[in-house]
Design an enzyme around this catalytic site. Structure first.
Site, short mmCIF file in Angstrom:
data_model
loop_
_atom_site.label_atom_id
_atom_site.label_comp_id
_atom_site.label_asym_id
_atom_site.label_seq_id
_atom_site.Cartn_x
_atom_site.Cartn_y
_atom_site.Cartn_z
N TYR A 51 0.84 -1.13 -0.10
CA TYR A 51 0.10 -0.12 -0.08
C TYR A 51 1.00 1.23 -0.13
O TYR A 51 1.72 1.31 0.65
CB TYR A 51 -0.79 0.01 1.04
CG TYR A 51 -1.96 -0.93 1.26
CD1 TYR A 51 -3.24 -0.52 0.68
CD2 TYR A 51 -1.76 -2.09 1.43
CE1 TYR A 51 -4.34 -1.56 0.31
CE2 TYR A 51 -2.96 -3.16 1.48
CZ TYR A 51 -4.19 -2.96 0.90
OH TYR A 51 -5.18 -3.67 0.98
N GLU A 52 0.24 2.26 -0.65
CA GLU A 52 1.21 3.76 -0.94
C GLU A 52 1.73 4.31 0.28
O GLU A 52 2.41 4.96 0.57
CB GLU A 52 0.53 4.63 -1.79
CG GLU A 52 -0.89 5.04 -1.65
CD GLU A 52 -1.40 5.67 -2.68
OE1 GLU A 52 -1.00 5.40 -3.69
OE2 GLU A 52 -2.47 6.52 -2.32
N SER A 53 0.82 3.78 1.40
CA SER A 53 1.16 4.56 2.89
C SER A 53 2.60 3.85 3.38
O SER A 53 2.81 4.55 4.37
CB SER A 53 -0.10 4.07 3.90
OG SER A 53 -0.38 2.77 3.89
N GLY A 54 2.94 3.10 2.85
CA GLY A 54 4.28 2.58 3.18
C GLY A 54 4.14 0.88 3.93
O GLY A 54 5.25 0.68 4.18
#
Lengths: 252, 269, 269, 252
Positions: A51-54
Site C-alpha cells: 500500500y502506498e502508505s508504506g
C-alpha cells in the site's frame, strides 16, 4: 452455483481471480483493495500486498477503509516512509501488478481521476487527482483496472490523462520508455476487457454470467470490439461469495 | 531546541498570513486540531501543501484560509469527495483556489528535496500524462551519464510544517510510530515547524517502528491530546469513521458548512 | 522469495568471477565470514564496492580476488591503514588494483540511486576538491528550476550485495538493528543478494530501530552465527578490538599475510 | 595548575574548549571525537554529537573506537541510515560545527586524506580517502581541524585537495557557492591557528604554554604568519585533565 450474487460481487470475485499469478500487488483503495484481500483469502494466500502508505506485505484481517488504515501497518512485514515506498519499492519495477480504480477510462486504458470536462481550469467536476496512480501505472509489471461499466466512465478518450495506459495505441508505452506492460485487464460489473494484442484497444473477452452482450455495448462509450472467442466468466463459487461477504461484514 | 507552547500560541507565533503551510499526515496522525486553530485565528492567503488533503483541508479551504493548494490526492478517505475543495475550484467559493497538482511520487520527492537542501528531485514520473502541461513544476532532466531522460520536480520548503505525533519528551524530542508517511521530510523541509502530540512524557521509551525527530529539528511542540481526531493515533485512539461520513453532509452544503464554521469559531449566527 | 542456503552454496551460486560485489556494513555487522568464503572459493577479477573497506577487504585484495575497488574510506577503524590495500595500489601486489574513489555522501547517494531504479543521484558534493578530476563518475548537473549547479553521481547496481543481519525468519524475511548504515540501499540496488544472519528464528518479534528486508527483496539467506566477527552484532556479541589490532601486523607483511591466507584456504606451505 | 600534562592532552583540551558555542557538531573519529566527548563532559553538556554512521545526539559513556561503535547507537536520540545522515542532516546546513582530522593540511586550510605524492595513480603513500570529510567541510556552519603539527603535515599546498578549506585564499568558498564558513580554527599540539580575516591564510593566534614560537615555525611547512597579539592558551585545568584521563581510561 445455487447462491444468488450481485453484479458488484461478480466484479470483486473476477478481479480477485485475476491475481492468481501475481506475487506482489500495489493496491489502490476501494474496489482494488477488496479484490486483493479476497484473493489473499481464497486462491492466493501468499499474495504480497503493498500500500502506498508504506505498508509492505500487509495482511489485513478486515478491509482497510483507507490506504493508511492502522490495520495495514499492524499486519505488515515492514512499514516504510512514503518516499521510500515510491522510490525504493515501486519505481525500480519490483511490483508485479498495479491494481487501480478509475473515474474515467478510455479505449486504450488511459485513466482519468483529475477533472471531468475539457477545461482543466474550469472543470465540470473536480475529481480527487492522481495519488499514486501515474507511477503505479508506469512502473508495475502490469496493471489491472477495476470499475463499474457505464458510458460516462467508459469513454472514447479521457478528458484528462492522469495515468497513462496505452496512449493512442500499441507501441506508445515503448516509445515513452515506460517499463511496465501497462493495463492488461479491466474488470467491470459486466465482464472483462483486455487490450487487443495488435492495437492495444480494450476488447471484451469475457461476459459475466447472465449479462447480455448488448448491455455491455450500451454501457461502453466507444464502439466496443468483442473477441471472436468471447467467453463467459465462471460464476462466483459458494466459497468465494462466503469469504467476500465475511470480509465485507467484518469491515462494516 | 523545540519550545513547548500551547497550540494557540504556536499557531499565533509561527503561522502568518500568506505563508506556505503543510499539515501532513497519511490518514494516520492528521493534525486536525492545529488546522482548526488556524481557522479560528483567521489566517488568510495561505498556500496549503499536502499530499492527501482531507476533511481538515476541506475545512480550511471552506473557511477561506487558502489561496492555493499544492497536492496530489484530495478526498475524504473511504467516503468520497471534498465538497468545499470542489466548490472552491469549480465556483471560487468562498475565494478562488489556485491549484498546483502532482502525483504522490512527485510530492514525496519534492519534500525529500526540501529536506535535503536540494533545489530539485529526480524521479521516473508523469510520463505520458497530462499533468506536466498544467504546471511549470514538472520538467524533463537528462542523466549526465546515460543520456536517459527523467523528470525533475522542485523542492518544497514550506514556511511552516505542522504534524501530529504520539509523544514528545520535555526537551522537545518527538516520537511517532505506525504509518509515518512523509512527516519527517515535511518537517525537515520547512523553515519552521509545529508538532502537536498526544502527551509530553519524561522519557521516550524506544518502540518498534518509531521515528524520532530530535528537538533541535523542531520549532515548537504543543501538547494536544486527541489532536488528530477524527483520524487516529496508533496506541491512543481509533479512527472515527462516522465523523468522516458525517462530514460529507456538512461539506456538501454551503449553509451547513457555514453553520459548522460559526460554531468552530464562536460566531453567533 | 529468499532461499535458505549454506554460505558455501550461496557464494558458489551467486558470486561469479568478474562480478561487481558489495559487502556492506558500517563498522557494525560486517559480513566477514562471507568475504572469507569468497576468498576460499578463489573468486577472481571482482570489482569490490564498499563505503568503508576494512580488514575483510584488505584480505580480499591481498588474496587477489579484486581487480577494482569502488570506495570512499579505506582503513582499519581505530587502528590505522590497510596494508594489503596500500600494497596493491602502490606496488600492484598481488595484482594491480584499479580504484574509483568517492566521498561517503557520494557513495551513499549512488546506492540510493541504485535502489531507486534511477541512473544517477544529485547532491551537493565534491565542490572544490580534486576528486572529480580522477573519475568520470562525478559530473555537474544544473537544476532545471533555479539554474543552480549541483553534482551528479551514477547509480551503483552491484551484481551481488552481501550483508550480515541479526535474524531472519524461515520465510527469509531479514531483520537488523543498531547501526544499519547503507545496507538496505545496497541490497535493493543489487541484482542478487545474500544475507548472512546470526540465527534463523520462527518469528521476527518487532524491535526498536529494526529494519526489515522482506524475503522477496533478498535472493539468499545463510545462517552463519558469528558471521560478522571480529566486528560486532548488536544483541549478539561485541567487537573484538584486539583482532583489528592484530590484523595490522599480519596485513603489514606479505609473508605474514600469505601464511594467514594459506591457513584460511587450507593450503599447506 | 599543578598537574603535569602532555602536548597531546593540551591539544585535546584546547580542541574541546573550542566547542563552547557550538550547538551541534559533526564528529570525525580519533582526535575530534575525543575532544568533542571531553567538551560534553566539561563545559558543554548539551553539545549535540552527530556521527556519520547515522547516530544523532550520541552520548557515549566511553570514547567510541570507530564511527560505528555500538556505544554511539545505544546512546543516540535517533539512529538513521547513512544516506539520511548525509542528505537530511548534513547537506542542508543543519550542523553548526564540523570537526575533522587531517593527514596533510595546507596554509589555506585545505585537507588531504587521499594520497601523499604528486601522482594520484602512483602515490608515495595511499591514505584512507575522503570518508565524510568533503561534505562536512562544505556544509557545516564552520570547521575545526585538529592534528599534530609537523612540517610533513603542515604544507604550503596539499598534494591532493580531499576537502576544501579556503582554496587559494579569501573569497574562494563564496565563488564556489559553498554554504559553510569553512575552517575557522586549527588546533595542534603546539598552538592554535586561525584564518587571517583578510587573506584566509592560517595564522598562529595562540601558543600552548611553554611552547617556543621557533618550534611552531619549524613545525610548519610554510612561512608561518603570527598574529600581532599572539596569546597563550590557558593550561589544562585539573578538572579538564581528570575528565580527559578518565575518558581515556574508560576506553582502553
Amino acid at each position: 452455483m445455487s447462491t444468488e450474487y450481485t453484479a458488484d460481487e461478480m466484479m470483486s470475485v473476477a478481479a480477485a481471480r485475476a491475481l492468481a499469478g501475481g506475487k506482489s500487488c500495489f493496491v489502490g483503495i476501494g474496489l482494488p483493495s477488496k479484490a486483493a484481500n479476497l484473493a489473499r483469502r481464497t486462491h492466493a494466500p501468499d499474495l504480497n500486498l503493498i500500500y502506498e502508505s508504506g505498508c509492505l506485505g500487509a495482511k489485513p484481517a478486515r478491509l482497510p477503509l483507507s490506504i493508511g488504515d492502522g490495520e495495514l501497518a499492524d499486519t505488515a512485514d515492514a512499514v516504510v516512509s512514503v518516499p521510500e515506498v515510491f522510490n525504493y519499492w515501486l519505481q525500480p519495477g519490483r511490483i508485479d501488478v498495479g491494481f487501480l480504480g478509475a473515474a474515467q477510462l478510455d479505449k486504450f486504458g488511459n485513466i482519468n481521476t483529475t477533472v471531468i470536462g475539457s477545461d482543466y481550469h474550469d472543470p465540470k467536476v473536480r475529481l480527487p487527482g492522481a495519488g499514486g496512480a501515474p507511477e503505479i501505472a508506469a512502473s508495475c509489471g502490469e496493471v489491472f483496472i477495476v470499475l463499474r461499466q457505464n458510458p460516462r466512465a467508459f469513454v472514447e478518450k479521457v478528458d484528462f490523462v492522469t495515468s497513462f495506459g496505452h496512449g493512442t495505441g500499441k507501441g506508445d508505452r515503448e516509445r515513452l520508455g515506460l517499463p511496465g506492460r501497462g493495463p492488461t485487464l479491466v474488470v467491470t460489473d459486466l465482464g472483462l476487457l483486455r487490450p487487443d494484442p495488435d492495437t492495444a484497444e480494450l476488447t471484451l473477452t469475457e461476459l459475466h454470467p447472465g449479462v447480455e452482450l448488448d448491455r455491455v455495448v450500451a454501457a461502453t462509450g466507444w464502439k466496443l470490439k468483442v473477441a471472436e472467442d468471447l467467453k463467459t466468466t465462471p460464476a462466483p463459487t459458494d466459497e468465494e461469495l462466503q469469504v467476500l461477504r465475511d470480509l465485507e461484514k467484518a469491515s462494516a | 531546541m523545540a519550545e513547548l507552547l500551547s497550540l494557540e500560541e504556536a499557531v499565533a507565533r509561527l503561522v502568518h498570513d500568506g505563508d506556505t503551510v503543510a499539515l501532513e499526515g497519511f490518514t494516520h496522525l492528521i493534525p486536525v486540531a492545529a488546522g482548526q486553530e488556524i481557522i479560528r485565528q483567521r489566517k488568510r492567503d495561505l498556500t496549503l501543501v499536502r499530499m492527501t488533503p482531507d476533511i481538515v483541508y476541506d475545512q480550511l479551504i471552506g473557511a477561506g484560509c487558502a489561496r492555493k493548494l499544492i497536492f496530489s490526492w484530495g478526498g475524504n478517505p473511504g467516503v468520497g469527495s471534498l465538497h468545499r475543495f470542489r466548490d472552491a475550484v469549480q465556483h471560487d467559493w468562498p475565494v478562488p483556489l489556485e491549484i498546483e497538482e502532482h502525483s504522490h511520487a512527485g510530492m514525496a520527492n519534492r519534500y525529500v528535496a526540501g529536506a535535503s537542501g536540494l533545489p530539485f528531485a529526480v524521479l521516473r514520473g508523469y510520463t505520458g500524462t497530462d499533468l506536466p502541461a498544467q504546471t511549470d513544476t514538472i520538467k524533463p532532466i537528462t542523466c549526465p551519464f546515460t543520456g536517459e531522460q527523467l523528470t525533475a520536480v522542485p523542492a518544497l520548503n514550506p514556511d511552516v510544517t505542522i504534524v501530529h505525533a504520539q509523544r514528545a519528551d520535555r526537551a522537545g524530542n518527538v516520537q511517532m510510530w505506525g504509518i509515518t508517511g512523509v512527516q519527517k521530510e515535511a518537517v525537515l523541509a520547512a523553515k519552521r515547524s509545529i508538532v502537536t502530540v498526544e502527551e509530553v512524557v519524561d522519557e521516550l521509551e524506544p518502540r518498534p517502528g518509531a521515528v524520532v525527530l530530535p528537538s533541535w529539528a523542531v520549532t515548537a511542540v504543543a501538547e494536544v491530546p486527541g489532536g488528530a481526531k477524527p483520524s487516529y493515533a496508533a496506541g491512543y485512539y481509533e479512527r472515527d469513521n462516522a465523523a468522516y461520513q458525517a462530514w460529507d453532509a456538512v461539506g456538501r452544503d454551503r449553509e451547513e458548512f457555514t453553520k459548522w464554521l460559526n460554531e468552530l469559531t464562536g460566531v453567533k449566527a
